[in-house]
Motif scaffolding. Structure first.
Motif, PDB file in Angstrom:
ATOM      1  N   SER A  81       1.992  14.345   3.933  1.00 39.15           N
ATOM      2  CA  SER A  81       3.088  13.627   3.287  1.00 39.15           C
ATOM      3  C   SER A  81       2.581  12.292   2.759  1.00 39.15           C
ATOM      4  CB  SER A  81       4.232  13.400   4.282  1.00 39.15           C
ATOM      5  OG  SER A  81       5.333  12.771   3.645  1.00 39.15           O
ATOM      6  N   TRP A  82       3.261  11.807   1.703  1.00 37.15           N
ATOM      7  CA  TRP A  82       2.858  10.554   1.084  1.00 37.15           C
ATOM      8  C   TRP A  82       4.102   9.765   0.686  1.00 37.15           C
ATOM      9  CZ3 TRP A  82       1.186  15.404   0.187  1.00 37.15           C
ATOM     10  CH2 TRP A  82      -0.163  15.677   0.421  1.00 37.15           C
ATOM     11  N   VAL A  83       3.964   8.444   0.685  1.00 36.84           N
ATOM     12  CA  VAL A  83       5.062   7.583   0.247  1.00 36.84           C
ATOM     13  C   VAL A  83       4.476   6.436  -0.567  1.00 36.84           C
ATOM     14  CG1 VAL A  83       5.042   6.204   2.386  1.00 36.84           C
ATOM     15  CG2 VAL A  83       7.120   6.291   0.980  1.00 36.84           C
ATOM     16  N   THR A  84       5.152   6.087  -1.647  1.00 36.84           N
ATOM     17  CA  THR A  84       4.698   4.976  -2.474  1.00 36.84           C
ATOM     18  C   THR A  84       4.910   3.645  -1.755  1.00 36.84           C
ATOM     19  OG1 THR A  84       6.868   4.905  -3.542  1.00 36.84           O
ATOM     20  CG2 THR A  84       5.156   6.210  -4.622  1.00 36.84           C
ATOM     21  N   TYR A  90       0.806  -1.209   0.000  1.00 36.24           N
ATOM     22  CA  TYR A  90       0.000   0.000   0.000  1.00 36.24           C
ATOM     23  C   TYR A  90       0.844   1.265   0.000  1.00 36.24           C
ATOM     24  CZ  TYR A  90      -3.943  -2.974   1.225  1.00 36.24           C
ATOM     25  OH  TYR A  90      -4.916  -3.926   1.217  1.00 36.24           O
ATOM     26  N   ALA A  91       0.358   2.264  -0.706  1.00 34.40           N
ATOM     27  CA  ALA A  91       0.883   3.611  -0.525  1.00 34.40           C
ATOM     28  C   ALA A  91       0.315   4.168   0.784  1.00 34.40           C
ATOM     29  CB  ALA A  91       0.482   4.503  -1.689  1.00 34.40           C
ATOM     30  N   GLY A 139       9.984   4.277  -2.826  1.00 28.88           N
ATOM     31  CA  GLY A 139      10.882   4.920  -3.767  1.00 28.88           C
ATOM     32  C   GLY A 139      10.591   6.380  -4.035  1.00 28.88           C
ATOM     33  N   ALA A 140       9.404   6.815  -3.715  1.00 29.91           N
ATOM     34  CA  ALA A 140       9.053   8.218  -3.939  1.00 29.91           C
ATOM     35  C   ALA A 140       8.282   8.747  -2.743  1.00 29.91           C
ATOM     36  CB  ALA A 140       8.228   8.362  -5.210  1.00 29.91           C
ATOM     37  N   SER A 142       8.912   7.877   6.127  1.00 25.77           N
ATOM     38  CA  SER A 142       9.697   6.691   5.818  1.00 25.77           C
ATOM     39  C   SER A 142       8.864   5.471   6.159  1.00 25.77           C
ATOM     40  CB  SER A 142      11.019   6.689   6.601  1.00 25.77           C
ATOM     41  OG  SER A 142      10.780   6.657   7.995  1.00 25.77           O
ATOM     42  N   ARG A 143       9.301   4.337   5.629  1.00 29.75           N
ATOM     43  CA  ARG A 143       8.564   3.124   5.925  1.00 29.75           C
ATOM     44  C   ARG A 143       9.527   1.983   6.213  1.00 29.75           C
ATOM     45  NH1 ARG A 143       4.470   2.478   1.458  1.00 29.75           N
ATOM     46  NH2 ARG A 143       3.980   0.592   2.636  1.00 29.75           N
TER      47      ARG A 143
END
Length: 123
Positions: free
Chosen positions: A49-52, A32-33, A56-57, A71-72
């Protein structure tokens, strides 16, 4: 049971830092994003904020760019939001959300939402 649980909020002085965590259970977060959103009293919910899914993005709202870092850690099924140089205007309830097909920069496309964690920036 599928759920997202935020933690790490609290009271901090201006200029201080907090790290929010978003832990998933009942599903694999790496598929999941993730988005972080916030809502201040009397205001609409806004994206922060968002993360793929791959990590990577990343994307940030202009208001937090340079101060917040998303971060994840997929091995722990957790996403983080490191918040530095906090300002009183960052005071809000912060939510994380997970979606397979999301529109970054918006709240659209998210499948799961957490219950929120309060962040208060005040001296």
């Amino acid at each position: 049971q599928v759920q997202l649980v935020e933690s790490g909020g609290g009271l901090v002085q201006p200029g201080g830092s907090l790290r929010l965590s978003c832990a998933a259970s009942g599903f694999t977060l790496e598929d999941y994003a993730i988005g972080w959103f916030r809502q201040a009293p009397g205001k609409e919910r806004e994206g922060v904020s968002w993360v793929t899914s791959s990590g990577g993005a990343t994307y940030y709202a202009d208001s937090v760019k340079g101060r917040f870092t998303i971060s994840r850690e997929n091995a722990k099924n957790t996403v983080y939001l490191q918040m530095n140089s906090l300002k009183p205007e960052d005071t809000a309830v912060y939510y994380c959300a997970a979606g397979v097909t999301v529109i970054f920069g918006t709240h659209l496309g998210y499948d799961y939402w957490g219950q929120g964690t309060q962040v208060t920036v005040s001296s």
